[in-house]
Enzyme design. Sequence first.
Site, PDB file in Angstrom:
ATOM      1  N   HIS A   1       0.945  -0.979   0.471  1.00 47.63           N
ATOM      2  CA  HIS A   1      -0.034   0.762   0.068  1.00 47.63           C
ATOM      3  C   HIS A   1       0.928   2.002  -0.421  1.00 47.63           C
ATOM      4  O   HIS A   1      -0.044   2.671  -0.046  1.00 47.63           O
ATOM      5  CB  HIS A   1      -0.990   0.042   1.659  1.00 47.63           C
ATOM      6  CG  HIS A   1      -0.704   0.255   2.395  1.00 47.63           C
ATOM      7  ND1 HIS A   1      -0.324  -0.550   2.446  1.00 47.63           N
ATOM      8  CD2 HIS A   1      -0.144   0.968   2.909  1.00 47.63           C
ATOM      9  CE1 HIS A   1       0.707  -0.289   4.024  1.00 47.63           C
ATOM     10  NE2 HIS A   1       0.447   1.083   4.290  1.00 47.63           N
TER      11      HIS A   1
ATOM     12  N   ASP B   1       0.361  -7.656   1.535  1.00 44.40           N
ATOM     13  CA  ASP B   1       0.406  -6.739   1.669  1.00 44.40           C
ATOM     14  C   ASP B   1       2.256  -5.867   2.047  1.00 44.40           C
ATOM     15  O   ASP B   1       2.563  -5.009   2.509  1.00 44.40           O
ATOM     16  CB  ASP B   1      -0.045  -5.144   3.325  1.00 44.40           C
ATOM     17  CG  ASP B   1       0.204  -3.759   2.433  1.00 44.40           C
ATOM     18  OD1 ASP B   1       0.494  -3.810   1.694  1.00 44.40           O
ATOM     19  OD2 ASP B   1       0.118  -3.514   3.705  1.00 44.40           O
TER      20      ASP B   1
ATOM     21  N   GLY C   1       3.694   6.927   8.214  1.00 44.90           N
ATOM     22  CA  GLY C   1       5.214   6.903   7.970  1.00 44.90           C
ATOM     23  C   GLY C   1       6.147   5.863   8.654  1.00 44.90           C
ATOM     24  O   GLY C   1       6.922   5.580   8.116  1.00 44.90           O
ATOM     25  N   ASN C   2       5.550   5.039   9.479  1.00 44.91           N
ATOM     26  CA  ASN C   2       5.677   3.210   9.283  1.00 44.91           C
ATOM     27  C   ASN C   2       6.011   1.980   8.608  1.00 44.91           C
ATOM     28  O   ASN C   2       6.504   1.878   9.061  1.00 44.91           O
ATOM     29  CB  ASN C   2       5.897   3.431  10.842  1.00 44.91           C
ATOM     30  CG  ASN C   2       6.784   4.122  11.969  1.00 44.91           C
ATOM     31  OD1 ASN C   2       6.109   4.496  12.760  1.00 44.91           O
ATOM     32  ND2 ASN C   2       8.129   4.005  11.982  1.00 44.91           N
ATOM     33  N   SER C   3       4.821   2.619   7.671  1.00 48.16           N
ATOM     34  CA  SER C   3       4.537   1.705   6.905  1.00 48.16           C
ATOM     35  C   SER C   3       5.578   1.069   6.252  1.00 48.16           C
ATOM     36  O   SER C   3       6.648   1.356   5.715  1.00 48.16           O
ATOM     37  CB  SER C   3       3.210   1.713   5.992  1.00 48.16           C
ATOM     38  OG  SER C   3       1.864   1.848   5.969  1.00 48.16           O
TER      39      SER C   3
ATOM     40  N   GLY D   1      -8.928 -25.558  -3.595  1.00 48.38           N
ATOM     41  CA  GLY D   1     -10.769 -25.727  -4.009  1.00 48.38           C
ATOM     42  C   GLY D   1     -12.044 -25.724  -2.899  1.00 48.38           C
ATOM     43  O   GLY D   1     -12.791 -26.328  -3.387  1.00 48.38           O
ATOM     44  N   VAL D   2     -11.539 -25.575  -1.834  1.00 53.19           N
ATOM     45  CA  VAL D   2     -12.968 -25.919  -1.106  1.00 53.19           C
ATOM     46  C   VAL D   2     -13.824 -24.202  -0.123  1.00 53.19           C
ATOM     47  O   VAL D   2     -12.920 -23.078  -0.373  1.00 53.19           O
ATOM     48  CB  VAL D   2     -12.571 -26.705   0.461  1.00 53.19           C
ATOM     49  CG1 VAL D   2     -12.022 -27.591  -0.489  1.00 53.19           C
ATOM     50  CG2 VAL D   2     -10.909 -25.783   1.015  1.00 53.19           C
ATOM     51  N   GLN D   3     -14.777 -24.103  -0.204  1.00 50.76           N
ATOM     52  CA  GLN D   3     -15.505 -23.332   0.208  1.00 50.76           C
ATOM     53  C   GLN D   3     -15.363 -23.332   2.427  1.00 50.76           C
ATOM     54  O   GLN D   3     -15.868 -24.564   2.614  1.00 50.76           O
ATOM     55  CB  GLN D   3     -16.706 -22.480   0.345  1.00 50.76           C
ATOM     56  CG  GLN D   3     -16.795 -21.804   0.678  1.00 50.76           C
ATOM     57  CD  GLN D   3     -18.756 -20.745   0.182  1.00 50.76           C
ATOM     58  OE1 GLN D   3     -18.847 -21.328  -1.043  1.00 50.76           O
ATOM     59  NE2 GLN D   3     -19.434 -20.922   1.494  1.00 50.76           N
TER      60      GLN D   3
END
Length: 507
Positions: free
Chosen positions: A147, A177, A248-250, A306-308
């Site tokens: 991000h 992320d 600002g630390n991201s 491939g499972v829910q």
Amino acid sequence: MTDTNQPPRRRPLARRRLALLGSVAVIGAGVILAGPLAGQMSTSAFAATPTAQSEQGPRGFADLVSKVKPAVISVRVRIDGASEANMLSRDGEDPGVQPFMNGSPFEKFFRQYGDNDGPQPRQHQMITGLGSGFFISADGYAVTNNHVVDHAKSVEVTTDDGQTYTAKVIGTDPKTDLALIKVEGNHTFAHVDFETQMPRIGDWVVAVGNPYGLGGTVTAGIVSAEGRDIGNGPYDDYIQIDAPINKGNSGGPTFDVNGNVVGVNTAIYSPSGGSVGIGFDIPAATAKQVIAQLKDHGAVTRAWLGVQVQPVTGGIAESLGMKNSAGALVDEAKPDTPAAQAGIQAGDVITAVNGNAIKDSRSLAREISGMSPGSSVKLDILRKGEAKTINVTLATMPGEQKQANAGEHDNGAVPGVPHLGLSVAPADQVAGAGSKGVVITAVDPDGPGAEHGLKSGDVILDVGGKSVGSVSDLRNALSAAKSDGKHDVLIRVKTADNTHFVAVPIG
């Protein structure tokens, strides 16, 4: 989305209060060091005298900071504001430039520092954002948050000695992320390594970063918790720290006492946008695996079962006769997937993968995604109380998974299935409901069904493992479960294109 140079005042979030360290007001280069450490104390010496250290407390972090600080960088990006229209930042704020939503942070920013009427719909604005990162190789490869560099037109990094370099984005992974960037040109940089073990809860941590663009700021705290789920995605497994980190630390790293990275700063919990001592780091094991793929391929390829699935709650465990509420309950094995081809069925509970216990559905997702497509795995499952082992060959995860949500319907208080407070009709008699199961046509708002999330329009496929196609089928299945002494009955429900299980009390 990253922070602006002059971050606007953030409005409180109505729901989770979670803010990614680099959105609208990015948090900046952060480095975190874990361990009660100080000076030149070795890990073995520390482990040998925990009582003495506890009594004396940490002696200071100066030596460690001087060792790792040169590897921490500030990341500055420029983003074409017009390309960011209608995008939501990861902390829930709307940083869109075209058009602005009323009350958005950028609207206030431009009203204060730009045109009093705000930017015009087709006007392009270049937005500057700040974040953090750290070098992982001498030739200039560095880690930061996705991000921070998302949609960046240009990227610059500033090192601890004040030198500025142009960098390019090698690859990004929005699911975790994480992003990998590289300084262009032939340069040699101080760098750090990833730790191979998780820090312990209670270990000291030190953050070195670029909060509010100040640069080179050091803060200290401890590891507060592990395995945190902040609702960011199926791979959430964050380390929680209380070392103060801010906008600002991201993208900054978290180190242990030996100067190895144990986590990457990503999000904070905050009512106001500033630190309240609750920060979240991506674990080093996850970051190392993702960054390796980004370096080699520019993208991350994950294995797919491939499972829910859904977690096994106490009610579900009781209805299935399980002693513990652990594992991942299969709602559906999608057609033409590795799971379906291996014979996995709705109602199976996956308890282990290659002998590694599965705690919940997130645990299963992390375990499978960490494997290579095409690899064969052994799944331990419970099927109607019987333990089985199934071999599955994993596939490559599709690029996109289309999710459908059920529409809202008016709820009525119409009797029909008194046990649940539902009114139902055969699915084949209701347009668009399909040919299997019974459709919920009305819900008593004070009944057990409504209390457990059943809605008008949902299709009940089976009850207690028995398929139902009529009102009488449903009633008979409920009566049978009650006669068997069940306090809860497990119902498989189809909502739009998805299915899931609901444990509803009937006693």
